[in-house]
Design a protein around this motif. Structure first.
Motif, PDB file in Angstrom:
ATOM      1  N   ARG A 124       0.823  -1.218   0.000  1.00 37.97           N
ATOM      2  CA  ARG A 124       0.000   0.000   0.000  1.00 37.97           C
ATOM      3  C   ARG A 124       0.853   1.263   0.000  1.00 37.97           C
ATOM      4  N   PHE A 125       2.126   1.107  -0.330  1.00 39.16           N
ATOM      5  CA  PHE A 125       3.063   2.217  -0.431  1.00 39.16           C
ATOM      6  C   PHE A 125       4.084   1.840  -1.498  1.00 39.16           C
ATOM      7  N   ALA A 126       4.956   2.768  -1.843  1.00 33.39           N
ATOM      8  CA  ALA A 126       6.060   2.491  -2.760  1.00 33.39           C
ATOM      9  C   ALA A 126       7.363   2.846  -2.067  1.00 33.39           C
ATOM     10  N   GLN A 127       8.405   2.068  -2.359  1.00 33.34           N
ATOM     11  CA  GLN A 127       9.725   2.323  -1.798  1.00 33.34           C
ATOM     12  C   GLN A 127      10.764   2.055  -2.862  1.00 33.34           C
ATOM     13  N   ALA A 128      11.831   2.864  -2.863  1.00 35.92           N
ATOM     14  CA  ALA A 128      12.846   2.759  -3.906  1.00 35.92           C
ATOM     15  C   ALA A 128      14.188   3.226  -3.376  1.00 35.92           C
ATOM     16  N   LEU A 129      15.240   2.810  -4.072  1.00 39.66           N
ATOM     17  CA  LEU A 129      16.572   3.375  -3.893  1.00 39.66           C
ATOM     18  C   LEU A 129      16.757   4.427  -4.967  1.00 39.66           C
ATOM     19  N   LEU A 130      17.039   5.658  -4.560  1.00 42.40           N
ATOM     20  CA  LEU A 130      17.276   6.769  -5.474  1.00 42.40           C
ATOM     21  C   LEU A 130      18.780   6.992  -5.596  1.00 42.40           C
ATOM     22  N   ILE A 131      19.288   6.934  -6.822  1.00 42.21           N
ATOM     23  CA  ILE A 131      20.709   7.162  -7.095  1.00 42.21           C
ATOM     24  C   ILE A 131      20.840   8.436  -7.908  1.00 42.21           C
ATOM     25  N   ALA A 132      21.515   9.435  -7.356  1.00 39.44           N
ATOM     26  CA  ALA A 132      21.620  10.746  -7.992  1.00 39.44           C
ATOM     27  C   ALA A 132      23.085  11.116  -8.177  1.00 39.44           C
ATOM     28  N   PRO A 133      23.588  11.158  -9.420  1.00 42.28           N
ATOM     29  CA  PRO A 133      24.949  11.644  -9.645  1.00 42.28           C
ATOM     30  C   PRO A 133      25.098  13.087  -9.154  1.00 42.28           C
ATOM     31  N   ALA A 134      26.327  13.517  -8.982  1.00 43.98           N
ATOM     32  CA  ALA A 134      26.597  14.860  -8.465  1.00 43.98           C
ATOM     33  C   ALA A 134      25.820  15.910  -9.247  1.00 43.98           C
ATOM     34  N   GLY A 135      25.095  16.758  -8.528  1.00 48.76           N
ATOM     35  CA  GLY A 135      24.363  17.858  -9.136  1.00 48.76           C
ATOM     36  C   GLY A 135      23.015  17.494  -9.719  1.00 48.76           C
ATOM     37  N   SER A 136      22.635  16.227  -9.687  1.00 49.39           N
ATOM     38  CA  SER A 136      21.357  15.826 -10.285  1.00 49.39           C
ATOM     39  C   SER A 136      20.300  15.641  -9.209  1.00 49.39           C
ATOM     40  N   GLY A 137      19.061  15.594  -9.658  1.00 49.14           N
ATOM     41  CA  GLY A 137      17.931  15.430  -8.752  1.00 49.14           C
ATOM     42  C   GLY A 137      16.665  15.873  -9.445  1.00 49.14           C
ATOM     43  N   THR A 138      15.739  16.441  -8.694  1.00 50.35           N
ATOM     44  CA  THR A 138      14.516  16.942  -9.310  1.00 50.35           C
ATOM     45  C   THR A 138      14.846  18.113 -10.229  1.00 50.35           C
ATOM     46  N   ASP A 139      14.026  18.264 -11.287  1.00 50.75           N
ATOM     47  CA  ASP A 139      14.254  19.376 -12.210  1.00 50.75           C
ATOM     48  C   ASP A 139      13.513  20.638 -11.787  1.00 50.75           C
ATOM     49  N   GLY A 140      12.990  20.638 -10.587  1.00 51.62           N
ATOM     50  CA  GLY A 140      12.269  21.773 -10.022  1.00 51.62           C
ATOM     51  C   GLY A 140      11.399  21.283  -8.892  1.00 51.62           C
ATOM     52  N   PRO A 141      10.626  22.163  -8.251  1.00 52.75           N
ATOM     53  CA  PRO A 141       9.739  21.724  -7.179  1.00 52.75           C
ATOM     54  C   PRO A 141       8.726  20.703  -7.701  1.00 52.75           C
ATOM     55  N   ARG A 142       8.491  19.654  -6.916  1.00 53.49           N
ATOM     56  CA  ARG A 142       7.568  18.588  -7.299  1.00 53.49           C
ATOM     57  C   ARG A 142       6.451  18.478  -6.258  1.00 53.49           C
ATOM     58  N   ASN A 143       5.224  18.272  -6.764  1.00 51.19           N
ATOM     59  CA  ASN A 143       4.072  18.090  -5.878  1.00 51.19           C
ATOM     60  C   ASN A 143       3.089  17.162  -6.592  1.00 51.19           C
ATOM     61  N   ASP A 144       3.110  15.890  -6.232  1.00 48.17           N
ATOM     62  CA  ASP A 144       2.226  14.910  -6.845  1.00 48.17           C
ATOM     63  C   ASP A 144       1.072  14.513  -5.935  1.00 48.17           C
ATOM     64  N   GLY A 145       0.904  15.236  -4.820  1.00 49.18           N
ATOM     65  CA  GLY A 145      -0.187  14.947  -3.909  1.00 49.18           C
ATOM     66  C   GLY A 145       0.094  13.845  -2.912  1.00 49.18           C
ATOM     67  N   LEU A 146       1.267  13.199  -3.025  1.00 48.90           N
ATOM     68  CA  LEU A 146       1.637  12.139  -2.101  1.00 48.90           C
ATOM     69  C   LEU A 146       2.504  12.688  -0.971  1.00 48.90           C
ATOM     70  N   GLU A 147       2.644  11.911   0.093  1.00 46.87           N
ATOM     71  CA  GLU A 147       3.622  12.248   1.128  1.00 46.87           C
ATOM     72  C   GLU A 147       4.908  11.484   0.827  1.00 46.87           C
ATOM     73  N   HIS A 148       6.066  12.116   1.129  1.00 43.56           N
ATOM     74  CA  HIS A 148       7.365  11.573   0.730  1.00 43.56           C
ATOM     75  C   HIS A 148       8.324  11.585   1.907  1.00 43.56           C
ATOM     76  N   PHE A 149       9.137  10.534   1.982  1.00 38.54           N
ATOM     77  CA  PHE A 149      10.200  10.435   2.993  1.00 38.54           C
ATOM     78  C   PHE A 149      11.487  10.030   2.286  1.00 38.54           C
ATOM     79  N   PHE A 150      12.592  10.688   2.652  1.00 38.87           N
ATOM     80  CA  PHE A 150      13.905  10.369   2.093  1.00 38.87           C
ATOM     81  C   PHE A 150      14.894  10.148   3.235  1.00 38.87           C
ATOM     82  N   TYR A 151      15.702   9.086   3.092  1.00 36.20           N
ATOM     83  CA  TYR A 151      16.775   8.806   4.053  1.00 36.20           C
ATOM     84  C   TYR A 151      18.068   8.649   3.261  1.00 36.20           C
ATOM     85  N   VAL A 152      19.029   9.531   3.503  1.00 36.40           N
ATOM     86  CA  VAL A 152      20.270   9.543   2.739  1.00 36.40           C
ATOM     87  C   VAL A 152      21.231   8.499   3.286  1.00 36.40           C
ATOM     88  N   GLN A 153      21.732   7.648   2.403  1.00 31.53           N
ATOM     89  CA  GLN A 153      22.699   6.619   2.773  1.00 31.53           C
ATOM     90  C   GLN A 153      24.115   6.971   2.361  1.00 31.53           C
TER      91      GLN A 153
END
Length: 258
Positions: free
Chosen positions: A56-85
């Motif tokens: 009932r949720f989604a979980q993923a590993l996000l891999i972001a090279p230096a300087g990359s990430g979202t291309d601007g503010p994002r709002n998809d109506g969901l709640e989000h949690f990030f834990y940096v490893q």
């Protein structure tokens, strides 16, 4: 003389620890394939679970090279949690910008725009959890949360302890994120059977986990999804402390289908 046909490497069958059932999964990291998503240029997303599995949720590993990430503010109506490893990321929401080092975390409530970008220091990796928010009339909405595991409240139970990241005893939240820790040889005190489901990432160590009627060996980097009411228990094996990041849905009543 005919050249002998090469044989598969020893253990190609015995070392396959991947398992998927209607009630749980065990996914070693090497078997989870890459995805790329609109709005995340240059990033790789490795989905560990989603509603397609029955979660009932989604979980993923996000891999972001230096300087990359979202291309601007994002709002998809969901709640989000990030834990940096690994590496460092800048998280911006509600007019606040926070740099998240390894062990840093951030929560953006549903309806709040956010951005997340790896710093120029190198590749960053984060665990990403997202889900629809389940609001309750009369209960205040949760707000933006950021922090670090080292500063989070800690509960000790002898050879077991945990770091409460978000959601602990907070009725506004509909899920918790905690880091569970076990000294070598320690185990959970009972076989759990509960209405909550889990998403679990092994941050370090090695363990044996009961899932249903079967025991599975877990290593650093493994992902485990546990559906509601699944019998479960864990034993820390190996020589180092076992740590895993754990998602759990909480604080909401059962639902009935018409």
């Amino acid at each position: 003389m005919r050249t002998p046909t090469p044989h598969p490497p020893p253990g190609i069958i015995g070392h396959n620890r991947t398992m998927l059932t209607p009630h749980y999964c065990v996914f070693p990291p090497e078997g989870i394939m890459d995805s790329v998503l609109p709005g995340w240029p240059g990033c790789i997303i490795r989905f560990q679970t989603s509603p397609a599995m029955g979660a009932r949720f989604a979980q993923a590993l996000l891999i972001a090279p230096a300087g990359s990430g979202t291309d601007g503010p994002r709002n998809d109506g969901l709640e989000h949690f990030f834990y940096v490893q690994q590496g460092a990321m800048t998280f911006t929401a509600d007019g606040q910008t926070t740099t998240l080092a390894p062990g840093g975390f951030a929560y953006a409530p549903a309806g709040m725009a956010y951005s997340l970008v790896a710093t120029d220091a190198g590749e960053a990796r984060a665990i990403w959890v997202k889900r629809p928010f389940e609001g309750v009339p009369g209960v205040p909405l949760p707000g933006l949360r950021t922090g670090h595991r080292d500063d989070a409240p800690r509960e000790d139970s002898g050879p077991r302890w945990r770091h409460f990241l978000i959601g602990n005893k907070d009725i506004s939240m509909d899920f918790e994120m905690n880091i569970m820790c076990y000294a070598p040889g320690a185990h959970f005190w009972c076989i759990e059977t509960h209405v909550m489901e889990h998403g679990m990432v092994m941050l370090q160590g090695q363990a044996l986990q009961l899932l249903g009627r079967d025991w599975h060996e877990l290593w650093t980097g493994d992902f485990v999804w546990m559906g509601p009411y699944l019998p479960q228990q864990i034993y820390a094996t190996g020589t180092e402390v076992v740590e895993y990041l754990l998602y759990k849905d909480v604080n909401r009543d059962v639902t009935f289908r018409p």
